[in-house]
Motif scaffolding. Structure first.
Motif, PDB file in Angstrom:
ATOM      1  N   CYS A  62      21.387  -3.005   4.156  1.00  0.00           N
ATOM      2  CA  CYS A  62      21.007  -4.425   4.269  1.00  0.00           C
ATOM      3  C   CYS A  62      20.949  -4.975   5.487  1.00  0.00           C
ATOM      4  O   CYS A  62      21.594  -4.754   6.380  1.00  0.00           O
ATOM      5  N   GLY A  63      19.750  -5.788   5.757  1.00  0.00           N
ATOM      6  CA  GLY A  63      19.416  -6.565   7.017  1.00  0.00           C
ATOM      7  C   GLY A  63      18.140  -5.682   7.724  1.00  0.00           C
ATOM      8  O   GLY A  63      17.801  -6.216   8.716  1.00  0.00           O
ATOM      9  N   ALA A  64      18.007  -4.369   7.292  1.00  0.00           N
ATOM     10  CA  ALA A  64      16.839  -3.619   8.049  1.00  0.00           C
ATOM     11  C   ALA A  64      15.686  -4.386   7.760  1.00  0.00           C
ATOM     12  O   ALA A  64      15.338  -4.883   6.628  1.00  0.00           O
ATOM     13  N   ILE A  65      14.809  -4.464   8.819  1.00  0.00           N
ATOM     14  CA  ILE A  65      13.581  -5.233   8.908  1.00  0.00           C
ATOM     15  C   ILE A  65      12.300  -4.568   8.297  1.00  0.00           C
ATOM     16  O   ILE A  65      12.449  -3.284   8.376  1.00  0.00           O
ATOM     17  N   VAL A  66      11.566  -5.115   7.258  1.00  0.00           N
ATOM     18  CA  VAL A  66      10.360  -4.414   6.706  1.00  0.00           C
ATOM     19  C   VAL A  66       9.293  -5.422   6.852  1.00  0.00           C
ATOM     20  O   VAL A  66       9.330  -6.537   6.930  1.00  0.00           O
ATOM     21  N   GLN A  67       7.864  -4.758   6.980  1.00  0.00           N
ATOM     22  CA  GLN A  67       6.843  -5.463   7.310  1.00  0.00           C
ATOM     23  C   GLN A  67       5.859  -5.107   5.962  1.00  0.00           C
ATOM     24  O   GLN A  67       5.621  -4.144   5.738  1.00  0.00           O
ATOM     25  N   LEU A  68       5.248  -6.295   5.458  1.00  0.00           N
ATOM     26  CA  LEU A  68       4.541  -6.341   4.377  1.00  0.00           C
ATOM     27  C   LEU A  68       3.232  -6.285   5.090  1.00  0.00           C
ATOM     28  O   LEU A  68       2.854  -7.250   5.887  1.00  0.00           O
ATOM     29  N   LEU A  69       2.121  -5.362   4.751  1.00  0.00           N
ATOM     30  CA  LEU A  69       0.809  -5.308   5.497  1.00  0.00           C
ATOM     31  C   LEU A  69      -0.446  -5.533   4.361  1.00  0.00           C
ATOM     32  O   LEU A  69      -0.210  -4.658   3.420  1.00  0.00           O
ATOM     33  N   PHE A  70      -1.252  -6.526   4.432  1.00  0.00           N
ATOM     34  CA  PHE A  70      -2.117  -6.622   3.584  1.00  0.00           C
ATOM     35  C   PHE A  70      -3.476  -5.514   4.126  1.00  0.00           C
ATOM     36  O   PHE A  70      -3.530  -5.279   5.298  1.00  0.00           O
ATOM     37  N   GLU A  71      -4.034  -5.015   2.990  1.00  0.00           N
ATOM     38  CA  GLU A  71      -5.095  -3.789   3.605  1.00  0.00           C
ATOM     39  C   GLU A  71      -6.271  -4.080   3.218  1.00  0.00           C
ATOM     40  O   GLU A  71      -6.606  -4.714   2.030  1.00  0.00           O
ATOM     41  N   THR A  72      -7.362  -3.986   3.935  1.00  0.00           N
ATOM     42  CA  THR A  72      -8.842  -4.408   3.549  1.00  0.00           C
ATOM     43  C   THR A  72      -9.423  -3.226   3.120  1.00  0.00           C
ATOM     44  O   THR A  72      -8.920  -1.991   3.634  1.00  0.00           O
ATOM     45  N   ASN A  73     -10.227  -3.295   2.204  1.00  0.00           N
ATOM     46  CA  ASN A  73     -11.011  -2.375   1.728  1.00  0.00           C
ATOM     47  C   ASN A  73     -12.293  -2.125   2.651  1.00  0.00           C
ATOM     48  O   ASN A  73     -13.170  -3.158   2.833  1.00  0.00           O
ATOM     49  N   ASN A  74     -12.467  -0.879   2.996  1.00  0.00           N
ATOM     50  CA  ASN A  74     -13.601  -0.505   3.734  1.00  0.00           C
ATOM     51  C   ASN A  74     -14.842   0.207   3.310  1.00  0.00           C
ATOM     52  O   ASN A  74     -14.443   0.785   2.339  1.00  0.00           O
TER      53      ASN A  74
END
Length: 269
Positions: free
Chosen positions: A257-269
């Motif tokens: 608990c407390g570990a950092i996570v990053q959500l990334l939106f991905e664009t379609n190429n």
């Protein structure tokens, strides 16, 4: 007048000892007709953050005016306050140690008291190690039985209630940054990034584990990847979570608990 409100119990007491049973006995001594429902007694020992998450997740499934008695209390017998809280749709009874801050992030506290009136304890001389039995179960039973909140003790400012500090979720145009807020018994890592962040977007989660960044692809179900592989999904409790198909994400990633996570939106190429 008896209200016969439902009482729930959430503790870290486990089921091997008599602690849960005697709490129920203390409730039954006040009114054996009260309905008592166990949320869980398997919170990891003294893990206030886990208790916060589980109560926050569970409380909305109960009828209005349910009394939630929650006891994960490493500070039992110390100067931490025993409290009862009235919200719009429920009551909360337990130690003022941040355990209730998840519920209070969704339900504003209307009023709160410190449980100072020993008339509503099991004994005027409670054990210094078992307030769950001697104060919280008894006060919760009286509250469920129709005793007014203000009769249980001295009024305190709801703004003074302890809030458990966890990293906030910050949403941007390109994604969100959050943290792991709970690890369930399957080893799924549940973040504090809400599911609604990803509506209309392709996405993945990234974590920084030691010196390496790990990208975890998204899917809709645990089986949307090969057995043993990591996957990020929208969980049933409303949060993005990291899982392993047929395994434990916690065992693979060694995150707490407390570990950092990053959500990334991905664009379609």
């Amino acid at each position: 007048m008896s209200k016969n409100r439902i009482i729930t119990l959430l503790t870290d007491f486990g089921l091997s000892d008599v602690y849960v049973g005697v709490m129920k006995g203390a409730i039954a001594q006040i009114n054996p007709q009260l309905k008592v429902i166990d949320i869980t007694h398997q919170i990891p020992s003294q893990n206030i953050a886990a208790a916060r998450f589980c109560l926050m997740t569970a409380f909305a499934y109960f009828p209005p005016e349910t009394v939630h008695v929650a006891v994960v209390d490493p500070g039992v017998g110390s100067k931490r306050r025993p409290v009862a809280i009235k919200c719009a749709n429920c009551f909360l009874v337990g130690p003022d140690n941040g355990l209730f801050s998840g519920v209070l992030s969704r339900e504003s506290a209307i009023a709160s008291v410190e449980l100072t009136n020993s008339q509503y304890w099991r004994s005027p001389q409670p054990s210094s190690t078992f307030h769950g039995r001697d104060i919280f179960a008894a006060a919760g039973a009286h509250l469920a039985n129709g005793v007014a909140l203000e009769d249980l003790g001295e009024a305190i400012d709801p703004a003074s209630l302890v809030e458990l500090e966890i990293p906030n979720c910050a949403v941007t145009a390109t994604g969100a940054a959050g943290c792991i807020q709970y690890v369930d018994r399957f080893g799924n890592l549940i973040t504090n990034i809400p599911n609604n962040c990803i509506i209309g977007n392709n996405w993945s989660l990234t974590i920084s584990n030691s010196s390496d960044a790990i990208r975890i692809p998204s899917g809709k179900t645990y089986s949307d990847t090969e057995p043993g592989d990591l996957i990020a999904i929208t969980g049933s409790d409303g949060w993005l979570e990291i899982a392993v198909n047929g395994g434990s994400a916690q065992s693979v990633l060694k995150l707490e608990c407390g570990a950092i996570v990053q959500l990334l939106f991905e664009t379609n190429n």
